[in-house]
Design a protein around this motif. Structure first.
Motif, PDB file in Angstrom:
ATOM      1  N   LEU A   1       0.973  -1.242  -0.067  1.00  0.00           N
ATOM      2  CA  LEU A   1      -0.022   0.146  -0.016  1.00  0.00           C
ATOM      3  C   LEU A   1       0.927   1.185  -0.045  1.00  0.00           C
ATOM      4  CD1 LEU A   1      -2.844  -1.150   2.600  1.00  0.00           C
ATOM      5  CD2 LEU A   1      -2.922  -0.941   0.100  1.00  0.00           C
TER       6      LEU A   1
ATOM      7  N   GLU B   1      -0.393   4.421  -2.098  1.00  0.00           N
ATOM      8  CA  GLU B   1      -1.565   5.066  -1.611  1.00  0.00           C
ATOM      9  C   GLU B   1      -1.045   5.751  -0.560  1.00  0.00           C
ATOM     10  OE1 GLU B   1      -4.460   5.321  -3.178  1.00  0.00           O
ATOM     11  OE2 GLU B   1      -3.516   4.166  -4.508  1.00  0.00           O
ATOM     12  N   LEU B   2      -0.200   5.160   0.355  1.00  0.00           N
ATOM     13  CA  LEU B   2       0.004   5.957   1.877  1.00  0.00           C
ATOM     14  C   LEU B   2       0.802   7.268   1.488  1.00  0.00           C
ATOM     15  CD1 LEU B   2       1.237   2.677   3.766  1.00  0.00           C
ATOM     16  CD2 LEU B   2      -0.448   4.691   4.484  1.00  0.00           C
TER      17      LEU B   2
ATOM     18  N   THR C   1      -0.776  10.373   1.152  1.00  0.00           N
ATOM     19  CA  THR C   1      -1.577  10.767   2.292  1.00  0.00           C
ATOM     20  C   THR C   1      -0.812  11.642   3.287  1.00  0.00           C
ATOM     21  OG1 THR C   1      -1.028   8.942   3.750  1.00  0.00           O
ATOM     22  CG2 THR C   1      -3.012   8.678   2.212  1.00  0.00           C
ATOM     23  N   GLU C   2      -1.310  12.272   4.012  1.00  0.00           N
ATOM     24  CA  GLU C   2      -0.612  13.075   5.172  1.00  0.00           C
ATOM     25  C   GLU C   2      -0.054  11.879   6.031  1.00  0.00           C
ATOM     26  OE1 GLU C   2      -3.179  16.993   5.355  1.00  0.00           O
ATOM     27  OE2 GLU C   2      -2.798  15.877   7.120  1.00  0.00           O
ATOM     28  N   HIS C   3      -0.371  10.690   5.994  1.00  0.00           N
ATOM     29  CA  HIS C   3       0.336   9.658   6.943  1.00  0.00           C
ATOM     30  C   HIS C   3       1.490   8.902   6.298  1.00  0.00           C
ATOM     31  CE1 HIS C   3      -2.863  10.303   9.884  1.00  0.00           C
ATOM     32  NE2 HIS C   3      -3.693  10.474   8.813  1.00  0.00           N
TER      33      HIS C   3
ATOM     34  N   ASP D   1       4.143   8.131   9.356  1.00  0.00           N
ATOM     35  CA  ASP D   1       3.805   6.986  10.438  1.00  0.00           C
ATOM     36  C   ASP D   1       4.059   5.646  10.114  1.00  0.00           C
ATOM     37  OD1 ASP D   1       1.437   9.237  11.929  1.00  0.00           O
ATOM     38  OD2 ASP D   1       3.555   9.221  11.614  1.00  0.00           O
ATOM     39  N   PRO D   2       3.384   5.197   8.936  1.00  0.00           N
ATOM     40  CA  PRO D   2       3.448   3.513   8.802  1.00  0.00           C
ATOM     41  C   PRO D   2       4.650   2.980   8.495  1.00  0.00           C
ATOM     42  CG  PRO D   2       1.425   4.546   7.615  1.00  0.00           C
ATOM     43  CD  PRO D   2       2.306   5.754   8.186  1.00  0.00           C
TER      44      PRO D   2
END
Lengths: 258, 201
Positions: free
Chosen positions: B163, B166-167, B170-172, B175-176
């Protein structure tokens, strides 16, 4: 925004689930292996105990046969020789018969020693300490060695099966010290050490690394010591200090009075 | 910290003078882990060289080292399956090259993560199955730690890399990626433990 948080959350959650799954697989492998190892160890201990019991039974059988059979027959022969000595007047014949009597007496004593070494009869009737004292007395007679003893005066409550195993271990250690170490002086001490009985042998023979020998030796004597220690759940410590081999066996007394 | 502990297994081997002993199945992987640590520090952090080249190169080296490792530890078992799976992984790698660009390597990363993770899962399971049948203490087997490390790392990072495209939108996006760091720490710790056990064995 919400979707982005959901995606990040999904990744974390999914990863956690996968991690737990993999960890579970690894734990299953570890637990299964430990279970197998425990079963193998129990089987090995059972076989070991069976082998030691079989050896003990066989020793008892041979010792009994020697004592009751061979020893008895030799004594009978001695009696016949004594009777025959009274019937001969020829000095050469009398001298020959006297030599025969001495030879048979020596053979009977040897048979008695062998029988005693195989299965000491005093162990059940008198206990471990008197048996050890008797054994050391016979060693003094048969070998050129000085032996000092120091036995505790406290009552020694060791079950006969365990006493037998301890006796065999001490017998093997003393035998090694005399035959391989060429020891000239030996000290035997039996004392209380906290909740254990401590059996200590000190000899002035050549340096002997018993731990290394126990791991590498192909001889039956040392392997039997390992087996007996395992059966007794006792430990053997060996050090070489001031040119002396010091072997200590710690035996945990199950119904200690301390 | 996660980066620099990658050099420790190689340091242990150098200390024990076993760094060139390729009879040990995991040595090539320890080499590329140390190489990756050095490249990422000097190349990426200090010199700011485009990391897309390195990640694509690292993947093929990683495939080779993983194949070497499992080929050696499984010995005569499952060799056909090993070669078949290697062919699939290499096919995946070739496909990922078509999606590779200097701007982004997230799609190749996702493709390779899929195939390499599958490769690792299959053969890690087979290795664990083999270990369960052997009459040895797993705690004393260095290869147990290595296989466990591979399984945990590739399992934990699979979803992340799948993913990743897609990550990144994003704003995240940051973190992941902690997952990669944590998984890397666990993996490298197991690698260090296994290398230490090799020393003792």
């Amino acid at each position: 925004m919400e979707n982005e948080s959901s995606l990040a959350g999904l990744v974390w959650l999914g990863t956690a689930i996968i991690f737990i799954s993999v960890l579970s697989v690894i734990l299953i492998v570890i637990i299964h292996r430990n279970r197998i190892l425990n079963i193998k160890e129990q089987e090995s201990t059972a076989k070991l105990n069976a082998a030691l019991d079989a050896e003990k039974q066989e020793r008892f059988r041979i010792a009994s046969n020697l004592h009751d059979g061979v020893s008895g027959d030799l004594n009978a022969v001695r009696n016949y020789i004594a009777i025959m000595s009274g019937k001969f007047t020829n000095p050469d014949a009398i001298e020959l018969l006297a030599e025969m009597e001495v030879a048979i007496k020596n053979a009977a004593e040897n048979i008695q020693n062998i029988s005693y070494n195989l299965m000491p009869p005093m162990l059940e009737s008198h206990g471990l300490i008197p048996t050890l004292q008797s054994y050391l007395a016979r060693i003094r007679k048969s070998h050129n060695i000085t032996i000092t003893e120091a036995f505790t005066t406290d009552p020694v409550n060791i079950p006969t099966p365990d006493a037998y195993e301890i006796y065999r271990i001490l017998q093997e250690l003393i035998s090694n010290a005399i035959e391989h170490g060429k020891a000239k002086h030996l000290e035997m001490a039996v004392t209380r050490f906290k909740k254990d009985m401590l059996f200590m042998i000190t000899d002035d023979g050549s340096k002997f690394n018993i731990q290394e020998k126990l791991q590498n030796s192909t001889g039956m004597g040392l392997k039997n010591i390992s087996a007996r220690l395992l059966k007794l759940k006792s430990k053997l410590e060996h050090t070489f200090l001031d040119h002396k081999n010091i072997s200590k066996i710690y035996y945990h007394v199950k119904d200690s009075h301390s | 910290m996660a980066l620099f502990i990658g050099i420790i297994p190689f340091s242990i081997l150098l200390w024990e003078k076993r760094a060139l002993n390729i009879k040990e199945a995991v040595i090539p992987f320890i080499w590329i882990t140390a190489l990756a640590t050095l490249y990422e520090f000097f190349g990426t952090e200090l010199l700011h060289i485009n990391s897309t080249y390195w990640f694509q190169l690292y993947t093929i080296l990683e495939i080779g080292c993983l194949f070497y490792y499992f080929h050696h530890i499984l010995k005569q078992w499952h060799q056909k399956l090993l070669y078949f799976t290697l062919a699939l992984v290499l096919t995946g790698y070739v496909i990922s090259c078509f999606f590779w660009s200097t701007e982004s390597n997230l799609i190749p990363l996702a493709i390779n993560a899929c195939s390499v993770s599958l490769f690792v899962f299959i053969f890690a399971c087979l290795h664990f199955n083999m270990l369960m049948k052997k009459e040895t203490d797993v705690w004393k087997q260095p290869n147990f730690y290595f296989t466990a490390g591979f399984a945990i790392y590739y399992a934990c990072t699979l979803l992340l890399f799948l993913l990743s495209t897609e990550l990144y939108k994003t704003e995240h996006r940051i973190d992941p990626w902690l997952i990669n760091i944590l998984a890397g720490i666990i993996f490298r710790t197991l690698l260090i433990t296994g290398t230490w056990k090799m020393k003792a064995a």
